[in-house]
Motif scaffolding. Structure first.
Motif, PDB file in Angstrom:
ATOM      1  N   GLN A 166     -22.613  91.851 -27.507  1.00  0.00           N
ATOM      2  CA  GLN A 166     -22.554  90.392 -27.452  1.00  0.00           C
ATOM      3  C   GLN A 166     -23.912  89.799 -27.102  1.00  0.00           C
ATOM      4  O   GLN A 166     -24.342  88.796 -27.687  1.00  0.00           O
ATOM      5  N   GLU A 167     -24.605  90.418 -26.155  1.00  0.00           N
ATOM      6  CA  GLU A 167     -25.931  89.924 -25.765  1.00  0.00           C
ATOM      7  C   GLU A 167     -26.915  90.068 -26.923  1.00  0.00           C
ATOM      8  O   GLU A 167     -27.728  89.171 -27.175  1.00  0.00           O
ATOM      9  N   LYS A 168     -26.833  91.181 -27.609  1.00  0.00           N
ATOM     10  CA  LYS A 168     -27.724  91.424 -28.750  1.00  0.00           C
ATOM     11  C   LYS A 168     -27.479  90.395 -29.850  1.00  0.00           C
ATOM     12  O   LYS A 168     -28.419  89.838 -30.423  1.00  0.00           O
ATOM     13  N   SER A 169     -26.219  90.130 -30.133  1.00  0.00           N
ATOM     14  CA  SER A 169     -25.865  89.154 -31.160  1.00  0.00           C
ATOM     15  C   SER A 169     -26.333  87.752 -30.765  1.00  0.00           C
ATOM     16  O   SER A 169     -26.859  87.004 -31.591  1.00  0.00           O
ATOM     17  N   ALA A 170     -26.159  87.404 -29.490  1.00  0.00           N
ATOM     18  CA  ALA A 170     -26.593  86.084 -29.021  1.00  0.00           C
ATOM     19  C   ALA A 170     -28.111  85.949 -29.108  1.00  0.00           C
ATOM     20  O   ALA A 170     -28.630  84.895 -29.498  1.00  0.00           O
ATOM     21  N   ALA A 225      -8.889  92.065 -17.825  1.00  0.00           N
ATOM     22  CA  ALA A 225      -9.550  93.213 -18.436  1.00  0.00           C
ATOM     23  C   ALA A 225     -11.046  92.943 -18.508  1.00  0.00           C
ATOM     24  O   ALA A 225     -11.483  91.849 -18.849  1.00  0.00           O
ATOM     25  N   VAL A 226     -11.816  93.931 -18.175  1.00  0.00           N
ATOM     26  CA  VAL A 226     -13.273  93.809 -18.187  1.00  0.00           C
ATOM     27  C   VAL A 226     -13.790  94.435 -19.470  1.00  0.00           C
ATOM     28  O   VAL A 226     -13.432  95.567 -19.803  1.00  0.00           O
ATOM     29  N   PRO A 227     -14.631  93.705 -20.228  1.00  0.00           N
ATOM     30  CA  PRO A 227     -15.167  94.297 -21.457  1.00  0.00           C
ATOM     31  C   PRO A 227     -16.054  95.495 -21.120  1.00  0.00           C
ATOM     32  O   PRO A 227     -16.686  95.541 -20.062  1.00  0.00           O
ATOM     33  N   SER A 228     -16.100  96.430 -22.025  1.00  0.00           N
ATOM     34  CA  SER A 228     -16.913  97.617 -21.802  1.00  0.00           C
ATOM     35  C   SER A 228     -18.392  97.254 -21.847  1.00  0.00           C
ATOM     36  O   SER A 228     -18.775  96.207 -22.365  1.00  0.00           O
ATOM     37  N   GLN A 229     -19.214  98.128 -21.294  1.00  0.00           N
ATOM     38  CA  GLN A 229     -20.655  97.901 -21.298  1.00  0.00           C
ATOM     39  C   GLN A 229     -21.181  97.784 -22.720  1.00  0.00           C
ATOM     40  O   GLN A 229     -22.059  96.977 -23.015  1.00  0.00           O
ATOM     41  N   GLN A 230     -20.615  98.575 -23.617  1.00  0.00           N
ATOM     42  CA  GLN A 230     -21.034  98.542 -25.019  1.00  0.00           C
ATOM     43  C   GLN A 230     -20.719  97.186 -25.649  1.00  0.00           C
ATOM     44  O   GLN A 230     -21.519  96.648 -26.412  1.00  0.00           O
ATOM     45  N   GLN A 231     -19.563  96.610 -25.318  1.00  0.00           N
ATOM     46  CA  GLN A 231     -19.195  95.300 -25.842  1.00  0.00           C
ATOM     47  C   GLN A 231     -20.124  94.218 -25.300  1.00  0.00           C
ATOM     48  O   GLN A 231     -20.532  93.316 -26.027  1.00  0.00           O
TER      49      GLN A 231
END
Length: 103
Positions: free
Chosen positions: A55-59, A45-51
């Motif tokens: 994740q990038e924002k949180s990192a 399963a590929v995570p959605s663009q929003q996910q």
């Protein structure tokens, strides 16, 4: 009322004190694994663009906070501290430009 000979009334209580918590723990573990197997994403399963963006924002936010904490741990007034503070400021500026937020 007297107890029958050879039977200890506390033996049953001790057995219940061991079996009940053990059974409760086993039930919780079973429910945990069933819930995990039902709610996990299928393989491939590929995570959605929003996910991915979240994740990038949180990192990026965590990186800015880690940079600031390490910069404050350096001796005040040292050249290392100044370089670290400048790097943290650059990271924060990039974060604000990319996500239009402050960490």
């Amino acid at each position: 009322m007297s107890n029958p000979p050879g039977r200890n009334p506390t033996k049953g209580g001790a057995l219940q004190q061991v079996l009940f918590p053990g059974g409760a723990a086993a039930l919780v573990a079973l429910l945990f694994f069933v819930y995990g197997s039902v709610h996990r994403e299928p393989e491939g399963a590929v995570p959605s663009q929003q996910q991915v963006v979240a994740q990038e924002k949180s990192a990026a936010k965590d990186a800015v906070e880690l940079c600031r904490s390490r910069a404050t741990a350096l001796p005040a007034g040292s050249s290392e501290a100044k370089i670290a503070q400048d790097a943290c400021q650059l990271m924060q500026t990039q974060y604000e430009q990319t996500y239009r937020l402050t960490p």
